[in-house]
Design an enzyme around this catalytic site. Structure first.
Site, PDB file in Angstrom:
ATOM      1  N   ASP A  13       0.809  -1.227   0.000  1.00 16.25           N
ATOM      2  CA  ASP A  13       0.000   0.000   0.000  1.00 16.25           C
ATOM      3  C   ASP A  13       0.838   1.271   0.000  1.00 16.25           C
ATOM      4  O   ASP A  13       0.457   2.271   0.588  1.00 16.25           O
ATOM      5  CB  ASP A  13      -0.977   0.008   1.195  1.00 16.25           C
ATOM      6  CG  ASP A  13      -1.806  -1.245   1.231  1.00 16.25           C
ATOM      7  OD1 ASP A  13      -2.372  -1.589   0.186  1.00 16.25           O
ATOM      8  OD2 ASP A  13      -1.881  -1.888   2.288  1.00 16.25           O
ATOM      9  N   LYS A  16       1.944   2.122  -5.205  1.00 19.28           N
ATOM     10  CA  LYS A  16       2.607   1.628  -6.425  1.00 19.28           C
ATOM     11  C   LYS A  16       1.755   1.879  -7.655  1.00 19.28           C
ATOM     12  O   LYS A  16       2.276   2.216  -8.710  1.00 19.28           O
ATOM     13  CB  LYS A  16       2.874   0.114  -6.302  1.00 19.28           C
ATOM     14  CG  LYS A  16       3.841  -0.247  -5.208  1.00 19.28           C
ATOM     15  CD  LYS A  16       4.007  -1.747  -5.077  1.00 19.28           C
ATOM     16  CE  LYS A  16       2.802  -2.468  -4.498  1.00 19.28           C
ATOM     17  NZ  LYS A  16       2.524  -2.201  -3.083  1.00 19.28           N
ATOM     18  N   GLY A  40      -4.477  -4.516  -3.961  1.00 23.36           N
ATOM     19  CA  GLY A  40      -5.533  -3.573  -4.286  1.00 23.36           C
ATOM     20  C   GLY A  40      -4.881  -2.262  -4.643  1.00 23.36           C
ATOM     21  O   GLY A  40      -4.207  -1.667  -3.830  1.00 23.36           O
ATOM     22  N   HIS A  41      -5.025  -1.860  -5.889  1.00 26.26           N
ATOM     23  CA  HIS A  41      -4.413  -0.615  -6.328  1.00 26.26           C
ATOM     24  C   HIS A  41      -5.501   0.406  -6.597  1.00 26.26           C
ATOM     25  O   HIS A  41      -6.374   0.176  -7.414  1.00 26.26           O
ATOM     26  CB  HIS A  41      -3.606  -0.841  -7.613  1.00 26.26           C
ATOM     27  CG  HIS A  41      -2.379  -1.655  -7.390  1.00 26.26           C
ATOM     28  ND1 HIS A  41      -1.711  -2.272  -8.408  1.00 26.26           N
ATOM     29  CD2 HIS A  41      -1.715  -1.942  -6.269  1.00 26.26           C
ATOM     30  CE1 HIS A  41      -0.661  -2.914  -7.904  1.00 26.26           C
ATOM     31  NE2 HIS A  41      -0.652  -2.739  -6.610  1.00 26.26           N
ATOM     32  N   GLN A 225       2.076  -6.048  -3.127  1.00 29.33           N
ATOM     33  CA  GLN A 225       2.469  -6.096  -1.722  1.00 29.33           C
ATOM     34  C   GLN A 225       3.774  -5.319  -1.491  1.00 29.33           C
ATOM     35  O   GLN A 225       4.059  -4.396  -2.242  1.00 29.33           O
ATOM     36  CB  GLN A 225       2.593  -7.540  -1.208  1.00 29.33           C
ATOM     37  CG  GLN A 225       1.255  -8.263  -1.081  1.00 29.33           C
ATOM     38  CD  GLN A 225       0.759  -8.875  -2.385  1.00 29.33           C
ATOM     39  OE1 GLN A 225       1.496  -9.490  -3.114  1.00 29.33           O
ATOM     40  NE2 GLN A 225      -0.510  -8.691  -2.674  1.00 29.33           N
TER      41      GLN A 225
END
Ligand code: IMP
Ligand code: MG
Length: 431
Positions: A13, A16, A40-41, A225
């Site tokens: 988080d 990225k 999760g982006h 990650q």
């Protein structure tokens, strides 16, 4: 021509997705090489918010191809849902835009059931997984009983594997975890259908990527990650089941390490962690809550509040070492605006009073280490409009420079807000 890898240098988080989105402009192919839909982006483009779990963030750009490498674990249901959502928002995802490795492993319903059952059984010792079946899928891969994307296209193979695996998992689920069994026939039919829907997207990803490389075009590898969640190098067992280090590009996408030119380490200007496990600079006080609130620190996958704390450069320096980071991308600097004092952890103090720069393998030992802090003055000026370092207040510049100095790597990109344009690019690795 260049190959650039983006990695998270903390516990995930770091932001990225935004950096990937930015650099996609210059790349021909954008590639995921490890993890799954535990990632999760969150992206904000043109004021619109997008969340991706599986599809590389580069999908929003025209004329780019996105690749899901063999090192990724794929939940076909989630993938199809993401494709469908993009389609509904006017971004069609055809097989020329998205390629899936025939060797990637498939997350099956029994993986998710095992993940949830195991976490439940662990009680207070739970890892705090995302519950998406990631770990059990990698377990099956290592046990040589995993189902690969190619198997979804071969009904007889799929049927035999699903039957054998469901039988074994049902034994664990019912006899050991006291959970409900799953129906193999139902799973088989459903996954055969997923195979049919994905058929045109499946290919020999290493061959396709190496062709792009041979054509002299740029490749961007999107890590998921963070390095301290790496199964080998992270705070084991409070880690994920893959290797977020840059070297995984070779095993997880089939592009040799001699092809890699740059590794960008994404560093949030403070630290967050979601799930259990050690976090030396965690702030369990008002400042931590303030950071969480201001930084909107809620998991993009699970919605859980993230734990927040000061920047820990012991953590980042180790990532620089482990991943060979050549440039730093600092994100969420704007979140720190308004704090009177800022702290940066420069080292750990052991119970014997030694000041060290290492993260002990023993979690008991790590828990006894105290962060050593340097205190700095904060800033109050709004920095979200800054487009060059000169636009930043002096104290902010000092904080950034000290960050880079302590991490031992030059700054490449500084992000001062969620928008694509709220960025200071100092060195574009593709330039
Ligand atoms: P798993 O990857 O779902 O098995 O979860 C293992 C650990 O990694 C948990 O602490 C999760 O919260 C954490 N984790 C997995 N993916 C991410 C991510 O993308 N960002 C932050 N933490 C993650
Ligand atoms: Mg995330």
């Amino acid at each position: 021509m260049a190959c650039v890898v983006i990695v998270g240098s903390q516990w995930g988080d770091e932001g990225k997705g935004k950096v990937v989105d930015l650099l996609t402009e210059d790349a021909r192919g954008i590639v995921r090489f490890q993890g799954g839909n535990n990632a999760g982006h969150t992206l904000v483009v043109g004021g619109e918010k997008f969340i991706f779990h599986l599809i590389p963030s580069g999908i929003l750009h025209q004329g780019k191809a996105c690749y899901i490498g063999n090192g990724v674990v794929v939940d076909p249901q989630v993938l199809l849902l993401e494709m469908d959502k993009l389609d509904k928002r006017g971004i069609p995802v055809g097989p020329e835009k998205l390629r899936i490795s025939d060797r990637a492993h498939v997350i099956m319903p029994y993986h998710q059931a095992m993940d949830l059952a195991r976490e439940k059984a662990k009680g207070k010792e739970a890892i705090g997984t995302t519950g998406r079946g990631i770990g059990p899928c990698y377990e099956d891969k290592s046990s040589r009983v995993g189902i690969r994307i190619i198997d979804l296209l071969e009904p007889d193979v799929l049927k035999a594997k699903v039957e054998a695996n469901t039988k074994e998992k049902n034994f664990w689920l019912t006899q050991y975890f006291n959970e409900e069994p799953l129906d193999a026939e139902h799973i088989f039919k459903q996954y055969l259908e997923y195979g049919n829907l994905l058929r045109d997207y499946v290919g020999d990803v290493p061959a396709e990527l190496n062709e792009i490389y041979s054509d002299g075009e740029n490749l961007l590898f999107e890590g998921a990650q963070g390095i301290h969640l790496d199964i080998d190098h992270g705070t084991y067992p409070y880690v994920t089941s893959s290797n977020p280090v840059s070297g995984s590009v070779s095993s997880g996408a089939g592009v040799g390490i001699t092809r890699i030119d740059d590794v960008l380490g994404i560093v949030k200007a403070y630290t967050t962690r979601v799930g259990g496990g050690p976090f030396p600079t965690e702030l369990e006080d008002e400042t931590g809550a303030w950071l969480g609130d201001k930084g909107q620190e809620f998991g993009a996958t699970t919605g859980r509040p993230r734990r927040c704390g000061w920047l820990d450069t012991v953590v980042v320096r180790r990532s620089v070492m482990l991943a060979g980071i050549t440039g730093l991308c600092v994100t969420k600097l704007d979140v720190l605006t308004g704090l009177a004092k800022l702290k940066i952890c420069t080292a750990y103090k052991t119970p014997e009073g030694d000041v060290v720069d290492t993260i002990p393998a023993s979690l008991e030992r790590l828990a006894q280490c105290q962060p050593v802090y340097e205190e700095m003055d904060g800033w109050n000026e709004d920095i979200t409009g800054a487009r060059s370092l000169n636009d930043l207040p002096d104290n902010c510049r000092t904080y950034l420079d000290r960050m880079a100095e302590l991490c031992g790597v030059d700054l490449s990109i500084v992000s001062v807000g969620p928008g694509r344009d709220q960025t200071i690019v100092l060195k574009n690795p593709f330039a």
